[in-house]
Scaffold this motif. Structure first.
Motif, PDB file in Angstrom:
ATOM      1  N   ILE A 146       0.858  -1.191   0.000  1.00  0.00           N
ATOM      2  CA  ILE A 146       0.000   0.000   0.000  1.00  0.00           C
ATOM      3  C   ILE A 146       0.893   1.240   0.000  1.00  0.00           C
ATOM      4  CG2 ILE A 146      -1.617   1.345   1.433  1.00  0.00           C
ATOM      5  CD1 ILE A 146      -3.045  -0.906   0.171  1.00  0.00           C
ATOM      6  N   GLY A 147       0.535   2.231  -0.775  1.00  0.00           N
ATOM      7  CA  GLY A 147       1.319   3.456  -0.851  1.00  0.00           C
ATOM      8  C   GLY A 147       2.189   3.532  -2.088  1.00  0.00           C
ATOM      9  N   THR A 148       2.292   2.417  -2.827  1.00  0.00           N
ATOM     10  CA  THR A 148       3.046   2.429  -4.079  1.00  0.00           C
ATOM     11  C   THR A 148       2.266   3.240  -5.111  1.00  0.00           C
ATOM     12  OG1 THR A 148       3.865   0.220  -3.551  1.00  0.00           O
ATOM     13  CG2 THR A 148       4.156   0.977  -5.810  1.00  0.00           C
ATOM     14  N   ASP A 149       2.920   4.211  -5.735  1.00  0.00           N
ATOM     15  CA  ASP A 149       2.260   5.118  -6.678  1.00  0.00           C
ATOM     16  C   ASP A 149       2.166   4.464  -8.056  1.00  0.00           C
ATOM     17  OD1 ASP A 149       1.118   7.338  -7.862  1.00  0.00           O
ATOM     18  OD2 ASP A 149       3.023   8.380  -8.116  1.00  0.00           O
ATOM     19  N   ILE A 150       1.047   3.760  -8.306  1.00  0.00           N
ATOM     20  CA  ILE A 150       0.804   3.104  -9.581  1.00  0.00           C
ATOM     21  C   ILE A 150      -0.616   3.417 -10.014  1.00  0.00           C
ATOM     22  CG2 ILE A 150       0.643   0.890 -10.787  1.00  0.00           C
ATOM     23  CD1 ILE A 150       2.712  -0.206  -8.889  1.00  0.00           C
ATOM     24  N   LYS A 151      -0.779   3.813 -11.283  1.00  0.00           N
ATOM     25  CA  LYS A 151      -2.089   4.166 -11.832  1.00  0.00           C
ATOM     26  C   LYS A 151      -2.296   3.437 -13.157  1.00  0.00           C
ATOM     27  CE  LYS A 151      -1.888   8.824  -9.937  1.00  0.00           C
ATOM     28  NZ  LYS A 151      -1.874  10.256 -10.239  1.00  0.00           N
ATOM     29  N   PRO A 152      -3.570   3.232 -13.552  1.00  0.00           N
ATOM     30  CA  PRO A 152      -3.822   2.665 -14.879  1.00  0.00           C
ATOM     31  C   PRO A 152      -3.170   3.536 -15.961  1.00  0.00           C
ATOM     32  CG  PRO A 152      -5.822   2.617 -13.585  1.00  0.00           C
ATOM     33  CD  PRO A 152      -4.809   3.410 -12.793  1.00  0.00           C
ATOM     34  N   GLY A 153      -2.551   2.894 -16.940  1.00  0.00           N
ATOM     35  CA  GLY A 153      -1.836   3.607 -17.991  1.00  0.00           C
ATOM     36  C   GLY A 153      -0.333   3.652 -17.761  1.00  0.00           C
ATOM     37  N   ASP A 154       0.101   3.331 -16.539  1.00  0.00           N
ATOM     38  CA  ASP A 154       1.535   3.283 -16.249  1.00  0.00           C
ATOM     39  C   ASP A 154       2.154   2.057 -16.909  1.00  0.00           C
ATOM     40  OD1 ASP A 154       1.250   5.544 -14.728  1.00  0.00           O
ATOM     41  OD2 ASP A 154       1.534   4.551 -12.799  1.00  0.00           O
ATOM     42  N   ARG A 155       3.461   2.025 -16.942  1.00  0.00           N
ATOM     43  CA  ARG A 155       4.206   0.876 -17.453  1.00  0.00           C
ATOM     44  C   ARG A 155       5.128   0.398 -16.345  1.00  0.00           C
ATOM     45  NH1 ARG A 155       6.079   1.409 -23.324  1.00  0.00           N
ATOM     46  NH2 ARG A 155       3.912   0.824 -23.560  1.00  0.00           N
ATOM     47  N   ILE A 156       5.181  -0.915 -16.151  1.00  0.00           N
ATOM     48  CA  ILE A 156       6.020  -1.526 -15.117  1.00  0.00           C
ATOM     49  C   ILE A 156       7.075  -2.385 -15.797  1.00  0.00           C
ATOM     50  CG2 ILE A 156       6.055  -3.190 -13.227  1.00  0.00           C
ATOM     51  CD1 ILE A 156       3.277  -2.224 -12.464  1.00  0.00           C
ATOM     52  N   ARG A 157       8.319  -2.278 -15.319  1.00  0.00           N
ATOM     53  CA  ARG A 157       9.409  -3.118 -15.819  1.00  0.00           C
ATOM     54  C   ARG A 157       9.992  -3.874 -14.631  1.00  0.00           C
ATOM     55  NH1 ARG A 157      12.605   0.531 -18.243  1.00  0.00           N
ATOM     56  NH2 ARG A 157      14.045   0.689 -16.511  1.00  0.00           N
ATOM     57  N   ASP A 158      10.152  -5.191 -14.802  1.00  0.00           N
ATOM     58  CA  ASP A 158      10.729  -5.989 -13.715  1.00  0.00           C
ATOM     59  C   ASP A 158      12.244  -6.055 -13.839  1.00  0.00           C
ATOM     60  OD1 ASP A 158      11.285  -7.900 -15.647  1.00  0.00           O
ATOM     61  OD2 ASP A 158       9.775  -9.322 -14.962  1.00  0.00           O
ATOM     62  N   GLU A 159      12.890  -6.795 -12.929  1.00  0.00           N
ATOM     63  CA  GLU A 159      14.356  -6.832 -12.908  1.00  0.00           C
ATOM     64  C   GLU A 159      14.944  -7.567 -14.117  1.00  0.00           C
ATOM     65  OE1 GLU A 159      13.031 -10.349 -10.350  1.00  0.00           O
ATOM     66  OE2 GLU A 159      12.552  -8.239 -10.348  1.00  0.00           O
ATOM     67  N   ASN A 160      14.106  -8.294 -14.864  1.00  0.00           N
ATOM     68  CA  ASN A 160      14.565  -8.977 -16.072  1.00  0.00           C
ATOM     69  C   ASN A 160      14.370  -8.141 -17.333  1.00  0.00           C
ATOM     70  OD1 ASN A 160      15.269 -11.320 -14.617  1.00  0.00           O
ATOM     71  ND2 ASN A 160      13.141 -11.968 -14.633  1.00  0.00           N
ATOM     72  N   GLY A 161      13.832  -6.932 -17.181  1.00  0.00           N
ATOM     73  CA  GLY A 161      13.605  -6.047 -18.326  1.00  0.00           C
ATOM     74  C   GLY A 161      12.283  -6.268 -19.030  1.00  0.00           C
ATOM     75  N   VAL A 162      11.423  -7.127 -18.486  1.00  0.00           N
ATOM     76  CA  VAL A 162      10.106  -7.380 -19.075  1.00  0.00           C
ATOM     77  C   VAL A 162       9.178  -6.227 -18.716  1.00  0.00           C
ATOM     78  CG1 VAL A 162       8.155  -8.978 -19.152  1.00  0.00           C
ATOM     79  CG2 VAL A 162      10.480  -9.857 -18.885  1.00  0.00           C
ATOM     80  N   GLU A 163       8.450  -5.705 -19.724  1.00  0.00           N
ATOM     81  CA  GLU A 163       7.556  -4.567 -19.489  1.00  0.00           C
ATOM     82  C   GLU A 163       6.098  -4.991 -19.530  1.00  0.00           C
ATOM     83  OE1 GLU A 163       8.537  -1.357 -22.107  1.00  0.00           O
ATOM     84  OE2 GLU A 163      10.295  -0.839 -20.923  1.00  0.00           O
ATOM     85  N   TYR A 164       5.310  -4.404 -18.640  1.00  0.00           N
ATOM     86  CA  TYR A 164       3.884  -4.674 -18.511  1.00  0.00           C
ATOM     87  C   TYR A 164       3.135  -3.350 -18.567  1.00  0.00           C
ATOM     88  CZ  TYR A 164       5.874  -8.846 -16.281  1.00  0.00           C
ATOM     89  OH  TYR A 164       6.605  -9.968 -15.992  1.00  0.00           O
ATOM     90  N   ASP A 165       1.952  -3.344 -19.183  1.00  0.00           N
ATOM     91  CA  ASP A 165       1.080  -2.172 -19.193  1.00  0.00           C
ATOM     92  C   ASP A 165       0.015  -2.349 -18.120  1.00  0.00           C
ATOM     93  OD1 ASP A 165       2.377  -0.923 -21.347  1.00  0.00           O
ATOM     94  OD2 ASP A 165       1.220  -2.077 -22.795  1.00  0.00           O
ATOM     95  N   VAL A 166      -0.132  -1.340 -17.244  1.00  0.00           N
ATOM     96  CA  VAL A 166      -1.103  -1.401 -16.147  1.00  0.00           C
ATOM     97  C   VAL A 166      -2.501  -1.119 -16.694  1.00  0.00           C
ATOM     98  CG1 VAL A 166      -1.795  -0.395 -13.935  1.00  0.00           C
ATOM     99  CG2 VAL A 166       0.637  -0.652 -14.484  1.00  0.00           C
TER     100      VAL A 166
END
Length: 105
Positions: free
Chosen positions: A59-79
């Motif tokens: 809780i408190g992590t600043d994530i909104k729909p439309g953001d992009r997330i990248r993990d430690e392996n460089g894989v990108e996800y669309d929120v």
């Protein structure tokens, strides 16, 4: 819950850089857990499929729909959506994301 969050993610948000130009810029990092949502692929458009994943973060992590997330392996996800869950001592944000890939089969 700390042992549950085993992945490091980088959150990026689309921001205006110059005039009408926009690009994703990093807004922060968080520890999270990433898990595949389903085994089958859902067709988004003709010839393009998305793999759906759930990501859980504190809780408190600043994530909104439309953001992009990248993990430690460089894989990108669309929120696509976020939910805050309060179950007693286990409080977290559930993030629904899609990993988009072009499949030819």
């Amino acid at each position: 819950m700390r042992f549950f969050f085993r992945n490091q993610i980088i959150v990026s948000r689309l921001k205006t850089t110059n005039g009408n130009f926009k690009e994703y810029q990093s807004t922060g990092t968080a520890e999270a857990h990433i898990q595949r949502n389903q085994e089958s692929r859902d067709e988004q458009q003709s010839g393009v499929f998305a793999k759906q994943f759930h990501i859980w973060a504190p809780i408190g992590t600043d994530i909104k729909p439309g953001d992009r997330i990248r993990d430690e392996n460089g894989v990108e996800y669309d929120v696509t959506n976020t939910y805050e869950s309060y179950f007693g001592c286990t409080q977290f944000i559930e993030i629904l994301v899609e990993l988009t890939e072009g499949y030819s089969d």
